[in-house]
Design a protein around this motif. Structure first.
Motif, PDB file in Angstrom:
ATOM      1  N   GLY A  20       0.831  -1.196   0.000  1.00 28.57           N
ATOM      2  CA  GLY A  20       0.000   0.000   0.000  1.00 28.57           C
ATOM      3  C   GLY A  20       0.868   1.248   0.000  1.00 28.57           C
ATOM      4  O   GLY A  20       2.083   1.173   0.230  1.00 28.57           O
ATOM      5  N   PRO A  21       0.274   2.401  -0.240  1.00 25.60           N
ATOM      6  CA  PRO A  21       1.062   3.635  -0.318  1.00 25.60           C
ATOM      7  C   PRO A  21       1.792   3.990   0.977  1.00 25.60           C
ATOM      8  O   PRO A  21       2.818   4.664   0.942  1.00 25.60           O
ATOM      9  CB  PRO A  21       0.035   4.709  -0.686  1.00 25.60           C
ATOM     10  CG  PRO A  21      -1.296   4.098  -0.454  1.00 25.60           C
ATOM     11  CD  PRO A  21      -1.139   2.615  -0.476  1.00 25.60           C
ATOM     12  N   ASP A  22       1.299   3.527   2.110  1.00 28.36           N
ATOM     13  CA  ASP A  22       1.930   3.838   3.388  1.00 28.36           C
ATOM     14  C   ASP A  22       2.810   2.717   3.924  1.00 28.36           C
ATOM     15  O   ASP A  22       3.436   2.868   4.964  1.00 28.36           O
ATOM     16  CB  ASP A  22       0.868   4.188   4.433  1.00 28.36           C
ATOM     17  CG  ASP A  22       0.097   5.444   4.072  1.00 28.36           C
ATOM     18  OD1 ASP A  22       0.685   6.332   3.414  1.00 28.36           O
ATOM     19  OD2 ASP A  22      -1.088   5.540   4.438  1.00 28.36           O
ATOM     20  N   ASP A  23       2.873   1.586   3.221  1.00 23.90           N
ATOM     21  CA  ASP A  23       3.682   0.458   3.668  1.00 23.90           C
ATOM     22  C   ASP A  23       5.167   0.764   3.493  1.00 23.90           C
ATOM     23  O   ASP A  23       5.570   1.356   2.492  1.00 23.90           O
ATOM     24  CB  ASP A  23       3.341  -0.801   2.872  1.00 23.90           C
ATOM     25  CG  ASP A  23       1.966  -1.349   3.201  1.00 23.90           C
ATOM     26  OD1 ASP A  23       1.402  -0.961   4.244  1.00 23.90           O
ATOM     27  OD2 ASP A  23       1.463  -2.167   2.404  1.00 23.90           O
ATOM     28  N   LEU A  24       5.961   0.355   4.474  1.00 24.06           N
ATOM     29  CA  LEU A  24       7.406   0.572   4.416  1.00 24.06           C
ATOM     30  C   LEU A  24       8.115  -0.506   3.609  1.00 24.06           C
ATOM     31  O   LEU A  24       9.235  -0.306   3.165  1.00 24.06           O
ATOM     32  CB  LEU A  24       7.990   0.625   5.827  1.00 24.06           C
ATOM     33  CG  LEU A  24       7.510   1.783   6.697  1.00 24.06           C
ATOM     34  CD1 LEU A  24       8.109   1.677   8.097  1.00 24.06           C
ATOM     35  CD2 LEU A  24       7.851   3.108   6.063  1.00 24.06           C
TER      36      LEU A  24
END
Length: 120
Positions: free
Chosen positions: A83-87
């Motif tokens: 996802g866009p916020d996954d590191l």
């Protein structure tokens, strides 16, 4: 080269690849791309085998850079949807974007696996 599967080994692997390829007079863009690929593959190995030994190999075959990383874990790397916020979760996609070909094979010793990438 044998390394300990810890985060600092990712930095060391990048520098070892850069040094080897520069000494083999590989062009700068190919070195930079190879360093990105090595970093992603070694990061996965560190995550799979934290605290244990891993091995890296870099070679030039028929004018192309081949990078290999062995780790003792039997778990195969898998592509994840990040996802866009996954590191994390983008490493294999990054490797596939840079490499001409990539794959995984069982270790010759029967312990662990070798993840490899052939650069264009």
């Amino acid at each position: 080269m044998t390394l300990l599967a810890v985060e600092s080994s990712v930095v060391l692997a990048r520098e070892l690849v850069r040094y080897a390829l520069a000494n083999w007079t590989i062009e700068r863009a190919a070195i930079d791309d190879s360093v990105v690929v090595a970093s992603e593959i070694v990061t996965n190995a560190v995550n799979a085998a934290f605290g244990r030994e891993i091995r890296i190999r870099v070679a030039v075959q028929a004018g192309a850079v081949l990078f290999e990383c062995w780790d003792p874990s039997p778990e195969l790397p898998r592509v994840r949807e990040a996802g866009p916020d996954d590191l994390g979760g983008r490493g294999l996609a990054i490797v596939a974007a840079y490499a001409k070909d990539t794959g995984v094979r069982p270790s010759a010793t029967g312990v662990g696996k070798v993840v490899w990438a052939l650069m264009p």
